[in-house]
Design an enzyme around this catalytic site. Structure first.
Site, PDB file in Angstrom:
ATOM      1  N   GLU A 213       0.796  -1.223   0.000  1.00 21.94           N
ATOM      2  CA  GLU A 213       0.000   0.000   0.000  1.00 21.94           C
ATOM      3  C   GLU A 213       0.836   1.286   0.000  1.00 21.94           C
ATOM      4  O   GLU A 213       0.692   2.130   0.906  1.00 21.94           O
ATOM      5  CB  GLU A 213      -0.936   0.026   1.214  1.00 21.94           C
ATOM      6  CG  GLU A 213      -1.910  -1.123   1.233  1.00 21.94           C
ATOM      7  CD  GLU A 213      -2.967  -0.997   2.331  1.00 21.94           C
ATOM      8  OE1 GLU A 213      -2.810  -0.150   3.221  1.00 21.94           O
ATOM      9  OE2 GLU A 213      -3.946  -1.743   2.287  1.00 21.94           O
ATOM     10  N   TYR A 355     -11.153  -3.430   1.164  1.00 23.02           N
ATOM     11  CA  TYR A 355     -11.969  -3.358   2.367  1.00 23.02           C
ATOM     12  C   TYR A 355     -13.248  -2.573   2.119  1.00 23.02           C
ATOM     13  O   TYR A 355     -14.322  -2.982   2.507  1.00 23.02           O
ATOM     14  CB  TYR A 355     -11.206  -2.666   3.494  1.00 23.02           C
ATOM     15  CG  TYR A 355     -10.019  -3.434   4.028  1.00 23.02           C
ATOM     16  CD1 TYR A 355     -10.165  -4.273   5.130  1.00 23.02           C
ATOM     17  CD2 TYR A 355      -8.762  -3.318   3.448  1.00 23.02           C
ATOM     18  CE1 TYR A 355      -9.090  -4.981   5.636  1.00 23.02           C
ATOM     19  CE2 TYR A 355      -7.680  -4.026   3.951  1.00 23.02           C
ATOM     20  CZ  TYR A 355      -7.841  -4.853   5.042  1.00 23.02           C
ATOM     21  OH  TYR A 355      -6.779  -5.559   5.548  1.00 23.02           O
ATOM     22  N   GLU A 428      -5.378  -8.698   0.949  1.00 22.83           N
ATOM     23  CA  GLU A 428      -5.988  -8.398   2.256  1.00 22.83           C
ATOM     24  C   GLU A 428      -7.467  -8.152   2.073  1.00 22.83           C
ATOM     25  O   GLU A 428      -7.889  -7.474   1.133  1.00 22.83           O
ATOM     26  CB  GLU A 428      -5.411  -7.124   2.894  1.00 22.83           C
ATOM     27  CG  GLU A 428      -4.067  -7.283   3.518  1.00 22.83           C
ATOM     28  CD  GLU A 428      -3.554  -5.974   4.121  1.00 22.83           C
ATOM     29  OE1 GLU A 428      -4.371  -5.176   4.635  1.00 22.83           O
ATOM     30  OE2 GLU A 428      -2.331  -5.768   4.061  1.00 22.83           O
TER      31      GLU A 428
HETATM   32  C1  FCB Z   1      -4.509  -2.244   5.550  1.00 23.28           C
HETATM   33  C2  FCB Z   1      -3.086  -2.432   6.002  1.00 23.28           C
HETATM   34  C3  FCB Z   1      -2.943  -3.495   7.070  1.00 23.28           C
HETATM   35  C4  FCB Z   1      -4.040  -3.403   8.112  1.00 23.28           C
HETATM   36  C5  FCB Z   1      -5.383  -3.342   7.448  1.00 23.28           C
HETATM   37  C6  FCB Z   1      -6.533  -3.288   8.416  1.00 23.28           C
HETATM   38  O1  FCB Z   1      -4.674  -1.026   4.888  1.00 23.28           O
HETATM   39  O2  FCB Z   1      -2.278  -2.828   4.906  1.00 23.28           O
HETATM   40  O3  FCB Z   1      -1.673  -3.365   7.631  1.00 23.28           O
HETATM   41  O4  FCB Z   1      -3.807  -2.359   8.945  1.00 23.28           O
HETATM   42  O5  FCB Z   1      -5.443  -2.229   6.602  1.00 23.28           O
END
Ligand code: FCB
Length: 523
Positions: A213, A355, A428
């Site tokens: 990121e 997310y 993620e």
């Molecule tokens: C992402 C990060 C990870 C964690 C999640 C919840 O953006 O890469 O380290 O904090 O969020």
């Protein structure tokens, strides 16, 4: 006759009634609601979908959030060690000195992963553990030995390590000595570090990500100043120095050039022999136009340019996205001729962290405040949480996070279309809850994962080449500026005793992996 048939009818009614009662009783006493939920989905919608046999199911972590052991075996301070030490920076005043003590407890944590049935583990290496002084000092063999042991233990369990070189944390030495990402010389440091990692671990690590990121890292580090090194202009945040208009662009440029250097090094010196893949991991937000107007639709596209394709276009096409070039003009750093040649196609895959989603509102044709879309730095787009007072998707207790599974599908299709069907890994995805007690029955997390995985499958059905999914996260951990106030784990962690306790989501994920493995077809 009539009496006989009415007798049959009433017998039939009685039988039907019994059948309904028995069915209801057995349904209500059968396992948990999520089992019913799964079987409904499997029967109705999932029958014809199979994950490829070599699809990676994993969990993800990062060094600073998990390891602790902040000065152990020769490690020195990272930028996050220093930043968390400044009062007021972290919501609960905490730090990652111990975190979830993964440095010492990783064998037990790997047991938990083995039990879940994952076949991959995404982790990051601590740069300050391997090169405490960057290229100005020696390799710390304490750090190398630790990761060698850990990688061997991961592989012994039939789990594939998926390794990120840097997940926000860098040796503080590089910050203090020359201003880290603002200085082009960081590229030499990153290349040196990557070389050491490929050399020591590349015989066993087959998946490398250069950065985690970088978009979040530069926006929070240099535009709003909420992450280290806390630099920003006054209109964007509370920093003692910085320039929110220029510095994020400079830091991003140096990150892109560092990525290119590491990938080209891997490709020329290691890849043929080691046979691994190398890519980058990006934070993604799906931007939905706030209205149907052309201006808002263009704003949504611009939002991607100023968030995602800012980094991806240069490393795939060798140039910044058109929207950035048009709005930023000369402020946008230039790639040299050499850069242009060497930066194209420097991705074997894209890691997508997904997310949340937001509304995009145009600020080119209407007036917005700086920080709320009204600046060139933001591409004149306001990434809004609400439309007419209502959020996009379901809000959570966490301010940046609303649940919108459709965004997963949209994002994967967007990357697939723009980058010509490049392999994607969802590196993620997970659900964060405010720290309000033990909360082992994490139904909202189960629902979240189930719905986002459905969206992922829809994207695959439409042709996205998705090759893996990593849940964030196995354990509750140190959530950056939120400290320990937000929990993302499928395992609850008692931060005093370090005890790990499974939540409902752990058994749900285990079951999900088991079902989809059992069904997976040969490639
Ligand atoms: C992402 C990060 C990870 C964690 C999640 C919840 O953006 O890469 O380290 O904090 O969020």
């Amino acid at each position: 006759m009539e009496t006989k048939s009415s007798m049959y009818i009433s017998q039939f009614r009685l039988w039907l009634l019994c059948f309904i009662i028995i069915t209801l009783v057995s349904l209500s006493s059968s396992s948990r609601w999520y089992d019913d939920h799964i079987s409904l989905r499997e029967i109705n919608a999932e029958e014809i979908f199979y994950f490829p046999k070599n699809f990676l199911f994993g969990t993800a972590s990062s060094a600073y959030q998990y390891e602790g052991a902040y000065l152990t075996d020769g490690k020195t301070l990272s930028n996050w060690d220093v930043f968390t030490n400044i009062s007021g920076k972290i919501a609960d005043g905490s730090h990652g000195k111990i975190a979830v003590d993964h440095y010492h407890r990783y064998p037990g944590d790997l047991d938990l992963m083995e039990d879940l049935g994952v076949n991959s583990y995404r982790l990051s290496l601590s740069w300050a553990r391997i090169l405490p002084k960057g290229r100005f000092g020696d390799v710390n063999m304490g750090g190398i030995d630790h990761y060698n042991r850990m990688i061997n233990d991961i592989l012994k369990r039939g789990i594939e390590p998926f390794v990120t070189l840097t997940h926000y944390d860098i040796p503080q030495e590089l910050e203090s000595r020359y201003g880290s990402w603002l200085n082009p010389q960081i590229r030499e440091d990153f290349e040196h570090y990557a070389n050491i990692c490929f050399r020591h671990f590349g015989d066993r690590v087959k998946f490398w990500a250069t950065f985690n990121e970088p978009n979040v890292q530069v926006i929070l580090g240099y535009r709003t100043g909420t992450f280290p090194p806390s630099r920003c202009s006054k209109t964007f945040g509370n920093c003692s120095c910085g320039d929110s208009y220029i510095e994020p662009l400079v830091a991003a440029h140096n990150i892109i050039r560092s990525h290119v250097a590491a990938v080209n090094l891997y490709r020329t010196k290691f890849q043929e022999q080691q046979r691994g893949k190398i890519g980058i991991v990006m934070n993604t937000i799906w931007f939905e136009p706030v209205s149907d107007s052309l201006a808002d639709r263009l704003a949504a596209e611009r939002a991607q340019a100023f968030y995602l394709t800012w980094f991806l276009d240069p490393v795939v096409f060798g140039r910044y996205p058109r929207e950035m070039r048009e709005i930023l003009g000369e402020d946008l750093p230039e790639f040299t001729k050499d850069d242009l040649k060497s930066s194209k196609n420097t991705l074997d895959f894209i890691g997508i962290n997904q997310y949340t989603s937001r509304y995009a509102k145009d600020c080119l044709h209407s007036v917005c405040e700086p920080g709320k879309g009204g600046s060139r730095a933001e591409g004149f787009v306001y990434a809004k949480a609400l439309k007419d007072g209502l959020p996009l998707g379901e809000p959570t207790g966490v301010n940046w996070f609303s649940v919108y599974p459709q965004g997963m599908e949209e994002m994967l299709m967007y990357a697939t279309e723009r980058y010509k069907n490049i392999p994607l890994y969802v590196t993620e995805n997970g659900f964060g809850e405010n720290n309000t007690g033990v909360l082992l029955n994490d139904h909202p997390r189960v629902k979240f994962m189930s719905n986002y995985l459905d969206a992922l499958k829809r994207a695959m059905r439409k042709g996205a080449d998705v090759r893996g999914y990593f849940a964030w996260s196995l354990l509750d951990n140190f959530e950056w500026i939120s400290g320990y106030t937000i929990r993302f784990g499928m395992y609850h962690v008692d931060f005093n005793t370090q005890e790990r306790t499974p939540r409902l989501s752990a058994s749900w994920y285990k079951n999900f992996i088991f079902q989809h493995r059992a069904q997976s077809k040969d490639d």
